[in-house]
Design an enzyme around this catalytic site. Structure first.
Site, PDB file in Angstrom:
ATOM      1  N   TYR A   1       1.062  -0.825  -0.069  1.00 39.24           N
ATOM      2  CA  TYR A   1       0.157   0.054  -0.244  1.00 39.24           C
ATOM      3  C   TYR A   1       1.042   1.342   0.007  1.00 39.24           C
ATOM      4  O   TYR A   1       2.403   1.952   0.309  1.00 39.24           O
ATOM      5  CB  TYR A   1      -0.857  -0.213   0.847  1.00 39.24           C
ATOM      6  CG  TYR A   1      -0.514   0.595   2.384  1.00 39.24           C
ATOM      7  CD1 TYR A   1       0.781  -0.723   2.975  1.00 39.24           C
ATOM      8  CD2 TYR A   1      -0.437   1.680   2.758  1.00 39.24           C
ATOM      9  CE1 TYR A   1       0.752  -0.422   4.362  1.00 39.24           C
ATOM     10  CE2 TYR A   1      -0.194   1.376   4.413  1.00 39.24           C
ATOM     11  CZ  TYR A   1       0.791   1.098   5.089  1.00 39.24           C
ATOM     12  OH  TYR A   1       1.145   1.094   6.113  1.00 39.24           O
TER      13      TYR A   1
ATOM     14  N   GLU B   1      11.580   2.266  14.840  1.00 46.74           N
ATOM     15  CA  GLU B   1      11.049   3.453  13.726  1.00 46.74           C
ATOM     16  C   GLU B   1       9.555   3.493  14.760  1.00 46.74           C
ATOM     17  O   GLU B   1       9.754   2.630  15.679  1.00 46.74           O
ATOM     18  CB  GLU B   1      10.467   3.090  12.609  1.00 46.74           C
ATOM     19  CG  GLU B   1      10.336   1.520  12.269  1.00 46.74           C
ATOM     20  CD  GLU B   1      10.084   1.710  10.473  1.00 46.74           C
ATOM     21  OE1 GLU B   1      10.398   2.840   9.928  1.00 46.74           O
ATOM     22  OE2 GLU B   1      10.158   0.071  10.747  1.00 46.74           O
TER      23      GLU B   1
ATOM     24  N   LEU C   1      10.929   1.559   7.334  1.00 50.70           N
ATOM     25  CA  LEU C   1      10.556   1.848   5.619  1.00 50.70           C
ATOM     26  C   LEU C   1      10.957   2.634   5.445  1.00 50.70           C
ATOM     27  O   LEU C   1      11.384   3.408   6.258  1.00 50.70           O
ATOM     28  CB  LEU C   1       9.222   2.319   6.171  1.00 50.70           C
ATOM     29  CG  LEU C   1       8.185   2.027   4.676  1.00 50.70           C
ATOM     30  CD1 LEU C   1       8.404   1.421   3.871  1.00 50.70           C
ATOM     31  CD2 LEU C   1       7.370   3.078   5.177  1.00 50.70           C
TER      32      LEU C   1
ATOM     33  N   LYS D   1       6.738  -2.141   1.971  1.00 50.82           N
ATOM     34  CA  LYS D   1       5.274  -1.224   2.916  1.00 50.82           C
ATOM     35  C   LYS D   1       4.172  -2.359   2.206  1.00 50.82           C
ATOM     36  O   LYS D   1       2.852  -2.019   1.324  1.00 50.82           O
ATOM     37  CB  LYS D   1       4.936   0.109   1.712  1.00 50.82           C
ATOM     38  CG  LYS D   1       3.729   1.213   2.961  1.00 50.82           C
ATOM     39  CD  LYS D   1       4.274   2.244   2.683  1.00 50.82           C
ATOM     40  CE  LYS D   1       3.036   3.121   3.727  1.00 50.82           C
ATOM     41  NZ  LYS D   1       3.070   3.142   4.520  1.00 50.82           N
TER      42      LYS D   1
HETATM   43  N1  PMP Z   1       7.478   3.785   9.239  1.00 46.31           N
HETATM   44  C1  PMP Z   1       6.299   2.798   9.475  1.00 46.31           C
HETATM   45  C2  PMP Z   1       6.639   1.840   9.826  1.00 46.31           C
HETATM   46  C3  PMP Z   1       5.281   3.295   8.270  1.00 46.31           C
HETATM   47  O1  PMP Z   1       4.099   2.892   8.210  1.00 46.31           O
HETATM   48  C4  PMP Z   1       5.448   4.853   7.780  1.00 46.31           C
HETATM   49  C5  PMP Z   1       4.609   5.594   7.426  1.00 46.31           C
HETATM   50  N2  PMP Z   1       3.093   4.800   6.257  1.00 46.31           N
HETATM   51  C6  PMP Z   1       6.487   5.515   7.815  1.00 46.31           C
HETATM   52  C7  PMP Z   1       7.705   4.977   8.550  1.00 46.31           C
HETATM   53  C8  PMP Z   1       6.298   7.011   6.518  1.00 46.31           C
HETATM   54  O2  PMP Z   1       6.882   6.795   5.889  1.00 46.31           O
HETATM   55  P1  PMP Z   1       6.224   7.982   4.507  1.00 46.31           P
HETATM   56  O3  PMP Z   1       6.511   9.112   5.535  1.00 46.31           O
HETATM   57  O4  PMP Z   1       6.688   7.559   3.524  1.00 46.31           O
HETATM   58  O5  PMP Z   1       4.257   7.949   4.630  1.00 46.31           O
END
Ligand code: PMP
Length: 283
Positions: A33, A179, A204, A147
């Protein structure tokens, strides 16, 4: 008026938007996603989200449901049809519907679902006051760079954080923060260095992370991409998180320890402001 959702070629009222019980997203969490934010009716940094989608699909050997350049027009149509000014557009690709069996099914088309969620991203109390986080063990799988929709571990972590009176969880593996449950995590050391975990399969690769680190460097702030421990975080001058749906949230408390004087720090505040300015300029 009911929300309009895109499902495999059709724009439907949400009550009519349905997917098969045999969809592998439902049975195996076999899907990926993206969440893109929307400001002033425009998708923010969406090309980067699409590039990450392509990478996630490639890593899972999942065929795109249609040529990837045909997806942004559908996202924009969803924004348009729902009259979305501020919020997010969620898109999910799964390996499609087939009789339940572990190996990848043959001759099956991937499913694509896109919907919007209205939300005030700019006037956000969590951003104004900062959030508290608690650390919890990172029990996720080892390919967090993809993701995927297997979000049970982050859902458990987020709920445990709420139950503990905090807003979110920072996940810990081998004594180091990976994270947040749905965001990237940062501390700012007492000498003003921004520290965040380096990119690897352990986290991620946040789209907002990339944009915010570029802004930090442009501002002449020192950035170190390395692991840090909860103990180092307790002693930090400030901390923050980033994601597409939160932009930058200051963190003011970690495991009950108040950072600095318990209010959003100057670095997080500045980076949030710069990110929003850039996003609005792009919108
Ligand atoms: N880490 C994780 C585990 C996440 O789920 C997300 C957001 N989906 C992020 C980091 C941040 O990613 P982004 O800045 O692309 O939203």
């Amino acid at each position: 008026m009911s929300r309009i959702v895109y499902v495999n070629g059709a724009y439907l009222p949400e009550e009519e938007a349905k997917i098969s019980v045999f969809d592998r997203g439902f049975l195996f969490a076999d899907g990926v996603y993206e969440v893109s934010s929307v400001l002033a009716g425009k998708l923010i940094d969406n090309a980067a989200h699409m590039a990450r989608l392509e990478r996630s699909l490639g890593e899972l050997k999942m065929a795109p449901p249609l040529p990837l350049d045909e997806i942004p027009p559908i996202q924009r149509e969803i924004v348009e049809r729902n009259g979305l000014d501020q919020g997010t557009v969620y898109l999910q690709v799964t390996r499609g519907a087939a009789d339940r069996d572990f190996p990848f099914p043959k001759g099956v088309t991937s499913s694509l679902v896109i919907f919007s969620q209205e939300r005030n991203l700019l006037e956000d109390p969590a951003a104004a006051h900062g959030i508290s986080v608690v650390t919890l063990p990172d029990i996720r799988w080892q390919r967090r760079d993809i993701k995927t929709v297997q979000l049970l571990a982050p859902a458990l972590a987020k709920q445990a954080a709420l139950d503990a009176g905090a807003k979110d969880a920072w996940l810990v593996e081998d004594g180091h923060i990976t994270e947040g449950s749905s965001n990237n995590a940062y501390i700012v050391t007492l000498d003003g260095t921004i520290v965040t975990r380096a990119l690897s399969n352990a986290i991620l690769h946040g789209i907002t992370r990339r944009a915010v680190l570029a802004l930090a460097e442009r501002e002449g702030l020192k950035v170190e991409e390395r692991s840090f421990t909860p103990e180092e975080a307790y002693e930090a001058g400030e901390a923050f998180i980033t994601s597409a749906s939160t932009f930058v949230y200051p963190v003011v408390k970690i495991d009950g320890r108040i950072l600095g004087n318990g209010v959003p720090g100057p670095v997080a505040t500045k980076l949030r402001q710069l990110y929003i300015e850039m996003a609005l300029a792009e919108a």
